[in-house]
Design an enzyme around this catalytic site. Sequence first.
Site, PDB file in Angstrom:
ATOM      1  N   ARG A 142     -18.331   2.257  10.130  1.00  0.00           N
ATOM      2  CA  ARG A 142     -17.751   3.030  11.349  1.00  0.00           C
ATOM      3  C   ARG A 142     -16.500   2.477  11.508  1.00  0.00           C
ATOM      4  O   ARG A 142     -16.220   1.294  12.138  1.00  0.00           O
ATOM      5  CB  ARG A 142     -18.621   2.940  12.392  1.00  0.00           C
ATOM      6  N   HIS A 159     -18.195  12.792  10.297  1.00  0.00           N
ATOM      7  CA  HIS A 159     -19.392  12.047  10.649  1.00  0.00           C
ATOM      8  C   HIS A 159     -20.408  12.587   9.872  1.00  0.00           C
ATOM      9  O   HIS A 159     -21.511  13.334  10.418  1.00  0.00           O
ATOM     10  CB  HIS A 159     -19.560  12.156  12.182  1.00  0.00           C
ATOM     11  N   GLN A 162     -24.433  12.115  10.744  1.00  0.00           N
ATOM     12  CA  GLN A 162     -25.007  13.119  11.850  1.00  0.00           C
ATOM     13  C   GLN A 162     -25.225  14.343  11.300  1.00  0.00           C
ATOM     14  O   GLN A 162     -26.474  14.870  11.705  1.00  0.00           O
ATOM     15  CB  GLN A 162     -23.870  13.149  12.895  1.00  0.00           C
ATOM     16  N   ASP A 201     -19.684  18.563  21.228  1.00  0.00           N
ATOM     17  CA  ASP A 201     -19.592  17.130  21.357  1.00  0.00           C
ATOM     18  C   ASP A 201     -18.603  16.802  22.502  1.00  0.00           C
ATOM     19  O   ASP A 201     -17.937  17.900  22.997  1.00  0.00           O
ATOM     20  CB  ASP A 201     -18.915  16.751  19.812  1.00  0.00           C
ATOM     21  N   CYS A 253     -24.529  15.415  19.391  1.00  0.00           N
ATOM     22  CA  CYS A 253     -24.818  14.251  18.451  1.00  0.00           C
ATOM     23  C   CYS A 253     -25.206  13.227  19.371  1.00  0.00           C
ATOM     24  O   CYS A 253     -25.708  12.096  18.963  1.00  0.00           O
ATOM     25  CB  CYS A 253     -23.537  14.156  17.398  1.00  0.00           C
ATOM     26  N   ARG A 303     -31.856  10.714  12.790  1.00  0.00           N
ATOM     27  CA  ARG A 303     -30.828   9.829  12.207  1.00  0.00           C
ATOM     28  C   ARG A 303     -31.545   9.105  11.426  1.00  0.00           C
ATOM     29  O   ARG A 303     -31.062   8.692  10.342  1.00  0.00           O
ATOM     30  CB  ARG A 303     -30.075   9.224  13.396  1.00  0.00           C
TER      31      ARG A 303
HETATM   32  N1  NVA Z   1     -16.856  12.682  18.250  1.00  0.00           N
HETATM   33  C1  NVA Z   1     -17.405  11.459  19.032  1.00  0.00           C
HETATM   34  C2  NVA Z   1     -18.701  11.370  18.044  1.00  0.00           C
HETATM   35  C3  NVA Z   1     -19.394  10.298  18.639  1.00  0.00           C
HETATM   36  C4  NVA Z   1     -20.910  10.168  17.801  1.00  0.00           C
HETATM   37  C5  NVA Z   1     -16.441  10.287  18.487  1.00  0.00           C
HETATM   38  O1  NVA Z   1     -15.852  10.151  17.605  1.00  0.00           O
HETATM   39  O2  NVA Z   1     -16.527   9.580  19.527  1.00  0.00           O
HETATM   40  N1   CP Z   2     -24.317  10.122  17.407  1.00  0.00           N
HETATM   41  C1   CP Z   2     -23.754   8.889  17.200  1.00  0.00           C
HETATM   42  O1   CP Z   2     -23.371   8.610  16.045  1.00  0.00           O
HETATM   43  O2   CP Z   2     -24.327   7.918  18.026  1.00  0.00           O
HETATM   44  P1   CP Z   2     -23.618   6.731  18.272  1.00  0.00           P
HETATM   45  O3   CP Z   2     -22.221   6.539  18.412  1.00  0.00           O
HETATM   46  O4   CP Z   2     -24.838   5.866  19.307  1.00  0.00           O
HETATM   47  O5   CP Z   2     -23.875   5.754  16.896  1.00  0.00           O
END
Ligand code: NVA
Ligand code: CP
Length: 299
Positions: free
Chosen positions: A103, A130, A133, A218, A258, A286
Site C-alpha cells: 500500500r 484499489h 476492494q 468514498d 469501502c 475483504r
Molecule cells: N480513497 C480512499 C480509500 C481508502 C480505503 C483513500 O485512498 O484514502
Molecule cells: N477499505 C480499506 O481499504 O480500508 P483500510 O484503509 O482500513 O485498509
Amino acid sequence: MARHFLTLLDLTAGELRDLIARAGELKQEHRQGRTSQILHQKVLAMIFDKSSTRTRVSFQAGMTQLGGAAMFLSPNDTQLGRGEPIEDTARVLSRMVDGVMIRTFAHETVETFAAHSDVPVINGLTDLYHPCQLLADMQTYFEHRGDIRGRTVAWIGDGNNMCHSYINAARQFDFKLRIACPEGYEPDAGILAAAGDRCAIVRDPMAAAEGVDLVVTDVWASMGQEQEQKQREKAFAGYQVTPALMARADKEALFMHCLPAHRGEEVAAEVIDAPDSVVWDEAENRLHAQKALLEFLMA
Ligand code: NVA
Ligand code: CP
C-alpha cells in the site's frame, strides 16, 4: 513468471469470476469452522506507506487462516524508509517470502516493485487504484443480488483510486457505470476512455442515481490529500449520498462504501447505518476475497 495483481486488468474476466465464486466457498468454510492449509508455511510481506485497518487485518488474518503467515513492514522500521531502492528491496524480499502486498502513494512504485519481483505482488491501494476492494465489493453484490452483468452502478463523489477501480470493474464484470463528480474531480481521462461507452460522467448526482442497482461513494479527501479537506468539502457539497438520493435508485439498490466513512460528508448516517446496510458484509468480504486471491497467486 509470477502473476501480479496491480489492477483488475491483471486477471481475465473469467479468472475474476472464478475468484469471486471461490471467495464464496472460502466464506462458507470459514463460517463452518473448516480450515484448509492451502498456504502452509507460505509468507506474505506487507509494506504499508499509508494507514490501514481492513487491508492489514484481512491480509494478516487470511494468511494465518490458510496456514501461512504475514509480516507488517512500515517505512519507519525498514531500510525503504531510509532510501533503499524499491528495485533492491523487491529482489531481496523475493528470495525470502512467497508474496508481497504493498500500500503506497505512486502507482509506479508497485509497478517497479513487481518488475523486479520473482514472487506475486498485490496492490493494497495506490493513489491510482484499489483493486482488492473491488473483489470484496463484487463478492458482496453477487451474494445479495446475483450477477452484476448488465446492471447499472452510480459512483457519487471523487474520481479517485476507488472510482478508477470501479471503471475497470465495469469493463471486467460488464456493467454500466455513471460517475457523478464535481468539475475538476473527474477520474483519469485515459482510464475512463479505455472503458468505452460503458462508463459516463453524469454531473448531477440525482440524475446519476436514477434507477441504478448499486450506489457507491468514498471519502472526499483520500490519504495524502488531508490538506485539501476544507476546499474539497466546498467542492463536494451536494454530492452526499442521502436517503433522497437512494430513493431515486431502484428500490432493490444496494449502497456500498469501502470505509472508513465520514457520516455527514460523503454519506448520511441514515444511509450507511440503515438496518439492511451491506457495508459490513463488504468489509468482511475483504477477508474471503483476498484469501481467494492469495490462493490464486501463491498456492
Ligand atoms: N480513497 C480512499 C480509500 C481508502 C480505503 C483513500 O485512498 O484514502
Ligand atoms: N477499505 C480499506 O481499504 O480500508 P483500510 O484503509 O482500513 O485498509
